[in-house]
Design an enzyme around this catalytic site. Structure first.
Site, mmCIF file in Angstrom:
data_model
loop_
_atom_site.group_PDB
_atom_site.id
_atom_site.type_symbol
_atom_site.label_atom_id
_atom_site.label_comp_id
_atom_site.label_asym_id
_atom_site.label_seq_id
_atom_site.Cartn_x
_atom_site.Cartn_y
_atom_site.Cartn_z
ATOM 1 C CD GLU A 104 -3.007 1.119 0.332
ATOM 2 O OE1 GLU A 104 -2.436 1.645 -0.645
ATOM 3 O OE2 GLU A 104 -4.134 1.471 0.717
ATOM 4 C CG ASP A 108 -4.921 8.875 6.247
ATOM 5 O OD1 ASP A 108 -4.195 9.520 6.991
ATOM 6 O OD2 ASP A 108 -5.969 9.356 5.752
ATOM 7 C CE LYS A 136 -0.975 11.767 5.688
ATOM 8 N NZ LYS A 136 -2.176 12.312 5.029
ATOM 9 C CB VAL A 158 2.296 13.523 1.152
ATOM 10 C CG1 VAL A 158 2.817 14.231 2.392
ATOM 11 C CG2 VAL A 158 1.834 12.113 1.496
ATOM 12 C CG ASP A 164 -4.689 10.409 -6.039
ATOM 13 O OD1 ASP A 164 -4.485 9.611 -5.110
ATOM 14 O OD2 ASP A 164 -5.821 10.853 -6.317
ATOM 15 N NE ARG A 170 -3.273 7.870 -9.174
ATOM 16 C CZ ARG A 170 -3.803 7.570 -7.991
ATOM 17 N NH1 ARG A 170 -3.018 7.235 -6.986
ATOM 18 N NH2 ARG A 170 -5.113 7.598 -7.800
HETATM 19 P P1 IMP Z 1 -7.133 4.880 4.851
HETATM 20 O O1 IMP Z 1 -8.198 3.888 4.509
HETATM 21 O O2 IMP Z 1 -7.682 6.084 5.538
HETATM 22 O O3 IMP Z 1 -5.955 4.276 5.584
HETATM 23 O O4 IMP Z 1 -6.664 5.508 3.478
HETATM 24 C C1 IMP Z 1 -5.733 4.960 2.670
HETATM 25 C C2 IMP Z 1 -5.824 5.583 1.292
HETATM 26 O O5 IMP Z 1 -6.141 6.976 1.332
HETATM 27 C C3 IMP Z 1 -4.462 5.503 0.633
HETATM 28 O O6 IMP Z 1 -4.328 4.308 -0.091
HETATM 29 C C4 IMP Z 1 -4.466 6.737 -0.260
HETATM 30 O O7 IMP Z 1 -5.048 6.434 -1.517
HETATM 31 C C5 IMP Z 1 -5.343 7.730 0.448
HETATM 32 N N1 IMP Z 1 -4.538 8.733 1.199
HETATM 33 C C6 IMP Z 1 -4.442 8.869 2.532
HETATM 34 N N2 IMP Z 1 -3.630 9.883 2.884
HETATM 35 C C7 IMP Z 1 -3.168 10.399 1.719
HETATM 36 C C8 IMP Z 1 -2.249 11.473 1.400
HETATM 37 O O8 IMP Z 1 -1.658 12.166 2.258
HETATM 38 N N3 IMP Z 1 -2.037 11.689 0.068
HETATM 39 C C9 IMP Z 1 -2.636 10.962 -0.913
HETATM 40 N N4 IMP Z 1 -3.480 9.940 -0.660
HETATM 41 C C10 IMP Z 1 -3.742 9.669 0.645
HETATM 42 MG MG MG Z 2 -5.731 8.017 -3.521
#
Ligand code: IMP
Ligand code: MG
Length: 185
Positions: A104, A108, A136, A158, A164, A170
């Protein structure tokens, strides 16, 4: 999103250069190669954010391995998670007996990887681990820690090296923060 002629014009500052990223990926790849000796490694990339990372990481792992990709819904055009995870493209390969390594771009909230890990574990793999380019931890809402992670980043949005904003940036080679005005219409 405000449009620019050159990507550089949109960048506020670079957090991680492509050289720093490359060096760290070589270390993590060597660690994975040593941990997966004698195992049946299959790397599963989560589209689209993981493509650049996947391409570099797989070549830093000196072991025979297979790769596959899946796509799930993510943030859409915004910068905040909707919480909804939907499969858009599933895997092609049967997972029975494989040692899965989910690849991945960024961990986040943790919602996406939590969902994917649960779904794939029902398909009979020998093991499942997660490797992320970025973590993060401040933003986590689901308790999840990557088995391998390249860099911990602060709570800032970021782009670059696969990541993206609204599907753009990207292909920016470094990991960077955008200028605030880019987010305006
Ligand atoms: P999560 O489900 O909140 O952990 O999100 C993961 C997905 O959110 C990642 O695979 C990214 O596509 C997107 N994402 C989260 N933070 C960022 C960022 O800072 N920049 C770009 N995409 C992000
Ligand atoms: Mg994304």
């Amino acid at each position: 999103m405000k449009t620019v002629d050159r990507m550089e014009d949109a960048i506020e500052r670079v957090l991680l250069t492509k050289e720093e990223i490359g060096e760290r990926i070589r270390q993590v790849g060597a660690q994975i190669a040593s941990d997966y000796q004698g195992k049946k490694l299959m790397m599963v990339g989560v589209l689209k954010g993981s493509v650049v990372f996947m391409a570099d990481l797989m070549r830093a792992i000196d072991l025979p391995c297979r790769i596959d990709f899946m796509a799930v819904s993510s943030y859409g055009s915004g910068t905040v998670s909707s919480g909804a995870v939907k499969i858009i493209k599933d895997l092609d390969i049967d997972l029975h007996g494989y040692d899965l390594l989910i690849v991945e771009d960024i961990l986040d909230s943790g919602k996406t990887l939590h969902y994917i890990t649960k779904m794939l574990s029902d398909r009979g793999p020998a093991s499942i681990r997660i490797v992320t380019l970025l973590d993060k931890p401040e933003r986590r809402t689901v308790p999840l820690t990557p088995d391998y992670n390249c860099f911990v980043v602060p709570d800032e949005f970021v782009v670059g090296y696969g990541l993206d904003y609204d599907e753009v940036f990207r292909n920016y080679p470094h990991i960077a923060v955008l200028k605030p005005e880019i987010y305006q219409e």
